[in-house]
Design an enzyme around this catalytic site. Sequence first.
Site, PDB file in Angstrom:
ATOM      1  N   SER A 246     -95.201  38.961  95.561  1.00  0.00           N
ATOM      2  CA  SER A 246     -94.491  40.023  94.854  1.00  0.00           C
ATOM      3  C   SER A 246     -95.484  40.994  94.198  1.00  0.00           C
ATOM      4  O   SER A 246     -96.274  41.608  94.907  1.00  0.00           O
ATOM      5  CB  SER A 246     -93.546  39.359  93.837  1.00  0.00           C
ATOM      6  OG  SER A 246     -92.500  40.204  93.499  1.00  0.00           O
TER       7      SER A 246
ATOM      8  N   ASP B 151     -84.697  38.627 100.969  1.00  0.00           N
ATOM      9  CA  ASP B 151     -85.202  39.678 100.092  1.00  0.00           C
ATOM     10  C   ASP B 151     -84.351  40.932 100.299  1.00  0.00           C
ATOM     11  O   ASP B 151     -83.727  41.110 101.354  1.00  0.00           O
ATOM     12  CB  ASP B 151     -86.675  39.989 100.434  1.00  0.00           C
ATOM     13  CG  ASP B 151     -87.658  39.294  99.500  1.00  0.00           C
ATOM     14  OD1 ASP B 151     -87.483  39.390  98.272  1.00  0.00           O
ATOM     15  OD2 ASP B 151     -88.610  38.655 100.006  1.00  0.00           O
TER      16      ASP B 151
ATOM     17  N   HIS C 120     -86.615  35.517  97.724  1.00  0.00           N
ATOM     18  CA  HIS C 120     -87.874  35.981  97.135  1.00  0.00           C
ATOM     19  C   HIS C 120     -88.696  34.842  96.519  1.00  0.00           C
ATOM     20  O   HIS C 120     -89.917  34.936  96.418  1.00  0.00           O
ATOM     21  CB  HIS C 120     -87.517  37.006  96.057  1.00  0.00           C
ATOM     22  CG  HIS C 120     -88.671  37.785  95.542  1.00  0.00           C
ATOM     23  ND1 HIS C 120     -89.258  38.810  96.254  1.00  0.00           N
ATOM     24  CD2 HIS C 120     -89.364  37.718  94.367  1.00  0.00           C
ATOM     25  CE1 HIS C 120     -90.250  39.337  95.539  1.00  0.00           C
ATOM     26  NE2 HIS C 120     -90.340  38.689  94.390  1.00  0.00           N
TER      27      HIS C 120
HETATM   28  N1  LIG Z   1     -86.746  40.273  86.686  1.00  0.00           N
HETATM   29  C1  LIG Z   1     -87.149  40.034  88.014  1.00  0.00           C
HETATM   30  C2  LIG Z   1     -88.206  38.976  88.050  1.00  0.00           C
HETATM   31  C3  LIG Z   1     -89.156  39.175  89.174  1.00  0.00           C
HETATM   32  O1  LIG Z   1     -89.107  40.183  89.824  1.00  0.00           O
HETATM   33  C4  LIG Z   1     -90.151  38.126  89.516  1.00  0.00           C
HETATM   34  C5  LIG Z   1     -90.132  36.915  88.840  1.00  0.00           C
HETATM   35  C6  LIG Z   1     -91.052  35.924  89.174  1.00  0.00           C
HETATM   36  C7  LIG Z   1     -91.976  36.148  90.173  1.00  0.00           C
HETATM   37  C8  LIG Z   1     -91.997  37.355  90.852  1.00  0.00           C
HETATM   38  C9  LIG Z   1     -91.081  38.350  90.519  1.00  0.00           C
HETATM   39  N2  LIG Z   1     -91.088  39.562  91.177  1.00  0.00           N
HETATM   40  C10 LIG Z   1     -92.186  40.317  91.446  1.00  0.00           C
HETATM   41  O2  LIG Z   1     -93.287  40.212  90.951  1.00  0.00           O
HETATM   42  C11 LIG Z   1     -85.943  39.657  88.861  1.00  0.00           C
HETATM   43  O3  LIG Z   1     -84.859  40.113  88.625  1.00  0.00           O
HETATM   44  O4  LIG Z   1     -86.083  38.927  89.808  1.00  0.00           O
END
Ligand SMILES: N[C@@H](CC(=O)c1ccccc1NC=O)C(=O)O
Length: 306
Positions: free
Chosen positions: A163, A248, A280
């Site tokens: 991510s 995703d 994801h």
């Molecule tokens: N608030 C985000 C959290 C999120 O994007 C996320 C959480 C843990 C690991 C990776 C993530 N996404 C990108 O870095 C969500 O809604 O999923």
Amino acid sequence: MDGLGGGPKCGAPWKRMSKEELENQYSPSRWVVRLGAEEALRTYSQIGNEATKRAQATGRNLLDVPYGDGEGEKLDIYFPEAVSEALPFLVFFHGGYWQSGSKDSSAFMVSPLTAQGVAVVIVAYDIAPKGTLDQMVDQVTQSIVFVQKQYPGNQGIYLCGHSAGAHLAAMMLLANWTKRGVRPNLKGFFLVSGIYDLEPVMHTSENAPLLTTLEDAQRNSPQWRLKTSPTQPVDPACHILVTVGQHDSPEFHRQSREFYQTLRRGGWKASFEELHDVDHFETLWNLTQKDYVLTQIILKTIFQES
Ligand SMILES: N[C@@H](CC(=O)c1ccccc1NC=O)C(=O)O
């Protein structure tokens, strides 16, 4: 016209989305199919915590090793049983939208990789609001320089990011190693459900504080930078795998596919993999398993090339 530049035909699809739709597309937890959003995030950190505790209790490791002078500039190194300087290293950057997550809950892949002779490094960086994106990119660069200097006989350094961490890893395709005085032995990139164009992210509530100007977003967008001024692949043999989970969001799929296409056009040795029936977060949970398809791809890539 939508006022954001680009007409209905030539503009990126996100420019035609309502604020709510954009918010939805860039909230990975809302696309989880088997759990509720909050439960998915809770499960994610729980599995990460457990995997990290297990890795720290069972194997040889060096924890909280400083790679810079800053308080947050620390990394953990997990070694395979057989001690050798000539190990392949997989360096992992956690996700969490540049504002959550930590190395202490991100040792997902340690056990299956160390069991096969790969040293795994989990890197901490200063998440927002302490760190800016430019600082995080700089810290990640420093962490790789540290690994190369500490282990000059390594059999390859492979970067893996999830991510926001995949974004940081991808930024390393643009790093100026000459300025750092060392050329890391980078042999591969495993980019998992990443974000490569930060412009749409600027317009989401969670990330607006991180990216205040278009210039910030573009400077920190590997997609924008490689597309507008392609760089020569440093090492033509360096392999880049771009992966995205089947569940995703469509925007995450688009980001991965377009980044992969940009890499191919730029002459990089890139491949693209949509991971079957995972969201994801499941991709990373599954990296705790030696038989998972992505674990196997990582191991094959490392051992075919070393
Ligand atoms: N608030 C985000 C959290 C999120 O994007 C996320 C959480 C843990 C690991 C990776 C993530 N996404 C990108 O870095 C969500 O809604 O999923």
